[in-house]
Structures are given as C-alpha cells and as structure tokens.
Design a protein around this motif. Structure first.
Motif, PDB file in Angstrom:
ATOM      1  N   SER A  29       7.893  49.296   9.820  1.00 28.88           N
ATOM      2  CA  SER A  29       6.927  48.952   8.762  1.00 28.88           C
ATOM      3  C   SER A  29       7.582  48.001   7.767  1.00 28.88           C
ATOM      4  CB  SER A  29       6.446  50.213   8.055  1.00 28.88           C
ATOM      5  OG  SER A  29       7.537  50.890   7.490  1.00 28.88           O
ATOM      6  N   LYS A  30       6.801  47.028   7.305  1.00 26.22           N
ATOM      7  CA  LYS A  30       7.357  46.043   6.379  1.00 26.22           C
ATOM      8  C   LYS A  30       7.478  46.624   4.978  1.00 26.22           C
ATOM      9  CE  LYS A  30       6.488  42.148   9.229  1.00 26.22           C
ATOM     10  NZ  LYS A  30       5.668  41.061   9.682  1.00 26.22           N
ATOM     11  N   LYS A  31       6.576  47.562   4.678  1.00 23.00           N
ATOM     12  CA  LYS A  31       6.654  48.205   3.359  1.00 23.00           C
ATOM     13  C   LYS A  31       7.335  49.561   3.495  1.00 23.00           C
ATOM     14  CE  LYS A  31       2.426  46.317   1.401  1.00 23.00           C
ATOM     15  NZ  LYS A  31       1.063  46.637   1.796  1.00 23.00           N
ATOM     16  N   HIS A  33       8.047  53.505   2.867  1.00 19.85           N
ATOM     17  CA  HIS A  33       7.217  54.673   2.581  1.00 19.85           C
ATOM     18  C   HIS A  33       7.304  54.964   1.081  1.00 19.85           C
ATOM     19  CE1 HIS A  33       6.139  58.955   2.432  1.00 19.85           C
ATOM     20  NE2 HIS A  33       5.410  58.690   3.496  1.00 19.85           N
ATOM     21  N   PRO A  34       6.137  55.176   0.415  1.00 23.61           N
ATOM     22  CA  PRO A  34       6.162  55.312  -1.051  1.00 23.61           C
ATOM     23  C   PRO A  34       7.060  56.446  -1.556  1.00 23.61           C
ATOM     24  CG  PRO A  34       4.012  55.886  -0.120  1.00 23.61           C
ATOM     25  CD  PRO A  34       4.798  55.236   0.966  1.00 23.61           C
ATOM     26  N   HIS A  39      11.757  52.641   5.886  1.00 25.96           N
ATOM     27  CA  HIS A  39      10.861  51.801   6.696  1.00 25.96           C
ATOM     28  C   HIS A  39      10.722  52.471   8.056  1.00 25.96           C
ATOM     29  CE1 HIS A  39      10.988  48.155   4.049  1.00 25.96           C
ATOM     30  NE2 HIS A  39      12.030  48.828   3.600  1.00 25.96           N
ATOM     31  N   ARG A 186      14.666  46.069   8.263  1.00 23.01           N
ATOM     32  CA  ARG A 186      13.801  45.944   7.074  1.00 23.01           C
ATOM     33  C   ARG A 186      14.412  46.635   5.859  1.00 23.01           C
ATOM     34  NH1 ARG A 186      11.147  41.652   7.877  1.00 23.01           N
ATOM     35  NH2 ARG A 186      11.679  41.487  10.061  1.00 23.01           N
ATOM     36  N   LYS A 189      17.460  44.721   4.881  1.00 25.75           N
ATOM     37  CA  LYS A 189      17.077  43.323   4.667  1.00 25.75           C
ATOM     38  C   LYS A 189      18.114  42.357   5.219  1.00 25.75           C
ATOM     39  CE  LYS A 189      14.145  43.922   0.600  1.00 25.75           C
ATOM     40  NZ  LYS A 189      14.270  45.392   0.565  1.00 25.75           N
TER      41      LYS A 189
END
Ligand SMILES: [Zn+2]
Length: 324
Positions: A29-31, A33-34, A39, A186, A189
């Motif tokens: 996932s690019k975002k 997890h809140p 990722h 991700r 980075k």
C-alpha cells in the motif's frame, strides 16, 4: 528521494524469468495504515471487474522503476515448485547469520545473493529449474540447524524465515509473499540492492544471471535421507491442543492449523502471539491474539490488526470470489 530508473524490456523479462513463480502477487500500500504506520501488502483487484490482477510485464516494470512495490509468492501451486529460496532475517546481528549461511552454502557450490533490507537482509538462492518446495526447505533448515542459526517459529521469536514457508499449497492457497527485490520499500522509501554488483538495474540483473544455479540432482543429493527437523515443522510440537484428525472437508480456514507460536489457555480463549503484530516485530509478550476455544473461527488481535492482516501474515489471505 529515490532517483527515477528506467527498466528496459530485457531487464523486465530477465526479472520475470528469475523471480516469478505464479501470476498472483501482492502490492504494498502506498499509504501507511493510520494506526500501525505500516505499509501492508494486499492482492490487487481490477477496479472494473473486481477480479485479481495478474502479474504482467507492466506490473514488473512499475515495480523496478519504483512506481509501486510488489510481493512475490514462492510456490507455483500447480507444481509445488519454486524458482528460488529466500531467507529473510531482520533481528539483531542477523547479518552475521546470513553471511554464515552464505559462506557454508558456497561450500556446496551454492552461490547465494545477499540483498540488503530495512533491518538485516534477504539471502536468495536460484535454481536451474523450479524445485520442490519441500526439498528446498529441508536443505535450508538442515543447514540452519547445523550452523545453529535460529529459525523463527521453532519456539523462537527471532530467527530466519525461509520462503517458501510451506511444503505444499492446498487448492486456493497462496502461501507467503516476500518483497520483490530491487523495488522501492514504501516504508523505508528507498531501494535495497544486492551487495554483489553496481547499483543499477542492468548490473544487478546481470549479476543474478551469472550466479551458479542449483540443479535438481544436486539438491536431491544434499537432502538425501533427510527430513524436515520436527521442531521446525511449524505445526504442533507439544500437546497444547489437538489438531482435528481428519483433513478439512471444505476450504474453511482453521486458524489453529496455522499458528506456530505457543498457545496458552486464558479463560474461554487461547492466547498467543499475533502473527501480524509479529511480522512488524511487535507483541513480544505473545498475548495479543485471542482465539475462542469453543469456536476458533472467532479470533481477535487486541492491538487492532484486522482479520485480513492476520490472514495475510499467516499466508492464507482471505480469498476473493473468483472464477478461476
Ligand atoms: Zn496484531
């Protein structure tokens, strides 16, 4: 910021040839997890049809160019074979263990490529043609045991993890995926390279191509007369709880058959380490996951991992409705 790289078609083709065991894959996932900030990987579905996306040259190109990051499955379910074995180690001093394994593999004329990772590394071994997952696992576990390299799940919280994680896949199973090499992580980075070559896609792929590949005949010789050490089988090693004696008649998911960590009885529940928490190095006290003793279909991670995350961490992601 990661520089933009171009993956030429030859590089993409070679990557496919070396790494892709099946067309199913996962994507990171690019975002984040809140809550956990991680990722997670999931199996992508086509927006229009809802059907799983197949691993194509285009997907690989995007992965190599850093636009997305994919996870690769270790086993082809049609043959129960693998093009590679990857040894993942991310605990303190894990690099020493990987170098030790790499050194002793070399004694068998097995040239293993060491890939950096966020913490520790991944050691990759490639085969002339796909080999049986079961035999690959026997070989690596036997070597780890000999070298006293710790293996995760064998009553140990920290240790190497071997992909493939299963001897065989049942119908509809995927096993576990590992981050495809040379992609951008991700969370970190950044891109992680193999140590053996210059940091360009061309040089890295040429290096991997040059490595001596293990043949089936060789592997058979190494594992002759050996079996998977029982303490590393990943299934019940003690009398904590009984397994159903018959094979499941349906494709119903039975979590107790997939949990490797020790179970404790607390009230109406079994309590154990949550596999999803464990993947991110959490739940060291091993009590986040509660499983109802009278009906193990009900389980819950107190740290908030979803059912999807737990199933993914166990290598049994929740299946999509699909025709094939
Ligand atoms: Zn959890």
């Amino acid at each position: 910021m990661e520089q933009v790289l171009k993956a030429r078609p030859e590089v993409v083709r070679e990557y496919f040839r070396l790494f892709v065991n099946r067309r199913a894959f996962t994507i990171q996932s690019k975002k984040p997890h809140p809550e956990s900030g991680r990722h997670y990987y999931f199996r992508p579905k086509a927006k229009a049809t809802g059907k799983p996306v197949c691993l194509s040259d285009r997907v690989l190109k995007q992965h190599l160019e850093g636009e997305s990051t994919i996870g690769l499955y270790a086993i082809n379910p049609a043959t129960q074979r693998c093009k590679w074995v990857a040894i993942d180690a991310d605990y303190k001093d894990s690099m020493e263990d990987l170098l030790k394994l790499q050194y002793y593999l070399q004694e068998d004329e097995v040239q293993a490529a060491l890939e950096m990772s966020k913490r520790g590394g991944h050691l990759w071994i490639f085969f002339e043609r796909p080999l049986l997952a079961r035999e690959c696992r026997i070989y690596i576990y036997d070597l780890a045991l000999k070298l006293q390299v710790p293996v995760k799940g064998a009553g140990l919280v920290e240790g190497i993890e071997v992909f493939p994680k299963h001897d065989e896949l049942q119908q509809g199973e995927f096993g576990n995926a590992i981050r495809g090499p040379l992609g951008v992580h991700r969370g970190a980075k950044r891109r992680f390279w193999f140590y053996g070559a210059d940091y360009t896609l061309e040089h890295q792929m040429a290096y991997l191509k040059r490595l001596r590949k293990v043949s089936e005949e060789e592997l058979r010789r190494y594992v002759a007369g050996k079996s998977l050490p029982t303490e590393l089988m990943g299934r019940r090693r003690d009398g904590d709880h009984a397994l159903p004696t018959s094979r499941p008649t349906s494709l119903e998911f039975r979590i107790l058959e997939h949990i490797n960590s020790k179970l404790r009885k607390v009230g109406r529940n079994y309590v154990t380490r949550c596999p999803s928490c464990a993947d991110s190095g959490h739940d060291r006290s091993g009590d986040n996951l509660a499983i109802r003793i009278d009906d193990p279909r009900f389980y819950k991670c107190w740290a908030g991992c979803t059912k999807e995350m737990i199933r993914e961490a166990l290598g049994c992601p929740i299946r999509f409705r699909q025709s094939a």
